[in-house]
Enzyme design. Structure first.
Site, mmCIF file in Angstrom:
data_model
loop_
_atom_site.group_PDB
_atom_site.id
_atom_site.type_symbol
_atom_site.label_atom_id
_atom_site.label_comp_id
_atom_site.label_asym_id
_atom_site.label_seq_id
_atom_site.Cartn_x
_atom_site.Cartn_y
_atom_site.Cartn_z
ATOM 1 N N ARG A 141 0.857 -0.897 0.034
ATOM 2 C CA ARG A 141 0.422 0.458 0.174
ATOM 3 C C ARG A 141 0.716 0.769 0.132
ATOM 4 N NH1 ARG A 141 -3.372 -3.163 -1.289
ATOM 5 N NH2 ARG A 141 -5.205 -3.728 -0.646
ATOM 6 N N ARG A 154 -3.710 24.497 -10.789
ATOM 7 C CA ARG A 154 -2.968 23.451 -9.963
ATOM 8 C C ARG A 154 -2.879 22.636 -10.925
ATOM 9 N NH1 ARG A 154 -1.494 24.491 -5.309
ATOM 10 N NH2 ARG A 154 -3.636 25.539 -3.784
ATOM 11 N N ALA A 197 -5.894 28.434 2.364
ATOM 12 C CA ALA A 197 -6.372 26.713 2.974
ATOM 13 C C ALA A 197 -4.245 27.004 3.121
ATOM 14 C CB ALA A 197 -6.899 25.894 1.859
ATOM 15 N N LEU A 217 -0.801 24.014 4.310
ATOM 16 C CA LEU A 217 -0.652 22.972 5.297
ATOM 17 C C LEU A 217 -0.584 22.997 7.111
ATOM 18 C CD1 LEU A 217 2.600 21.977 2.679
ATOM 19 C CD2 LEU A 217 0.074 20.523 2.528
ATOM 20 N N GLU A 247 -3.346 31.618 6.758
ATOM 21 C CA GLU A 247 -3.655 31.765 5.193
ATOM 22 C C GLU A 247 -4.717 32.598 5.072
ATOM 23 O OE1 GLU A 247 -1.795 30.037 3.568
ATOM 24 O OE2 GLU A 247 -0.680 28.608 4.671
ATOM 25 N N PRO A 265 -8.232 8.732 2.262
ATOM 26 C CA PRO A 265 -7.847 7.734 3.164
ATOM 27 C C PRO A 265 -7.060 6.492 2.349
ATOM 28 C CG PRO A 265 -10.379 8.206 3.566
ATOM 29 C CD PRO A 265 -9.986 9.105 2.380
ATOM 30 N N GLY A 266 -7.430 6.356 1.436
ATOM 31 C CA GLY A 266 -6.717 5.444 0.702
ATOM 32 C C GLY A 266 -5.724 5.470 -0.039
ATOM 33 N N GLU A 271 -3.559 12.764 4.628
ATOM 34 C CA GLU A 271 -4.679 14.556 5.504
ATOM 35 C C GLU A 271 -5.684 14.356 6.016
ATOM 36 O OE1 GLU A 271 -5.097 17.933 2.984
ATOM 37 O OE2 GLU A 271 -4.829 16.506 1.200
ATOM 38 N N GLU A 285 1.049 30.463 -6.330
ATOM 39 C CA GLU A 285 0.193 31.954 -6.214
ATOM 40 C C GLU A 285 0.526 33.493 -6.412
ATOM 41 O OE1 GLU A 285 1.683 31.290 -2.356
ATOM 42 O OE2 GLU A 285 0.317 29.814 -1.899
#
Length: 200
Positions: free
Chosen positions: A46, A73, A85, A87, A102, A124-125, A129, A153
């Site tokens: 995985r 993006r 947003a 990190l 932010e 979640p796979g 995050e 940006e």
């Protein structure tokens, strides 16, 4: 209410190797797993995107317009309407602190009122995050301080869009930015879209 997440309980990892570590905060790891209680089975692979999490801000003014960012993006090769947003990559900084930082850096605003909406796993796979979503009200324009946007940006554009229009656009079928969709649908679903209701 239904149970939406179980307790932390990692399956056995037989072997682990980093496949990408470019010196950035996000790294790619490959784990060889086994099902608990099945040590006789062949391990299976995985991929795990190590990610510190992020804070997302739905900043709404007194006209019930959301502060949005029009930004390119590269992974999806298009520009998307997104929310401020960032990190959670500073040791000891809480998600709310990230959200506040932010909003200033990307939008040039501070907010007097902050409401935590929801925290959710983005994918979640493959990714660790967790997105922490906040509603920001009572906006005051303060400028970006010494923040200097660069790369994508540097081309980012600020747009004000009525929250209900955002909700309608999300429900029209997309594709849309997932963080924007989550924040907008949680706010409208909880009846926080109107400025009067948000302060009750």
């Amino acid at each position: 209410m239904p149970e939406l997440a179980g307790p932390a309980a990692a399956w056995p990892v037989v072997e682990s190797e980093h496949r990408y570590d470019g010196g950035w905060v996000v790294k790619l790891r490959e784990d060889q797993l086994q099902r608990p209680g099945h040590s006789e089975d062949e391990p299976f692979s995985r991929l795990v995107l190590e990610h510190p999490g992020a804070s997302v801000v739905l900043a709404v003014d007194d006209q019930d317009r959301a502060l949005c960012l029009w930004q390119y993006r590269h992974p999806v090769e298009r520009s998307l309407l997104q929310l401020p947003a960032g990190l959670c990559d500073v040791d000891g900084e809480e998600p709310l602190g990230v959200a506040q930082r932010e909003l200033v850096e990307e939008g040039g605003f501070e907010a007097a009122e902050w409401t935590h909406l929801v925290s959710s796993y983005s994918s979640p796979g493959i990714s660790q995050e967790v997105g922490h979503y906040f509603l920001a009200r009572g906006l005051t324009e303060v400028g970006r301080g010494d923040f200097e946007p660069e790369h994508e940006e540097a081309e980012m554009q600020v747009r004000w869009v009525p929250v209900q229009e955002l909700a309608d656009a999300v429900l029209a079928g997309g594709p849309v930015d997932g963080h924007l969709a989550t924040a907008v649908l949680v706010v409208t679903g909880r009846g926080l879209a109107g400025s009067a209701r948000a302060r009750d």
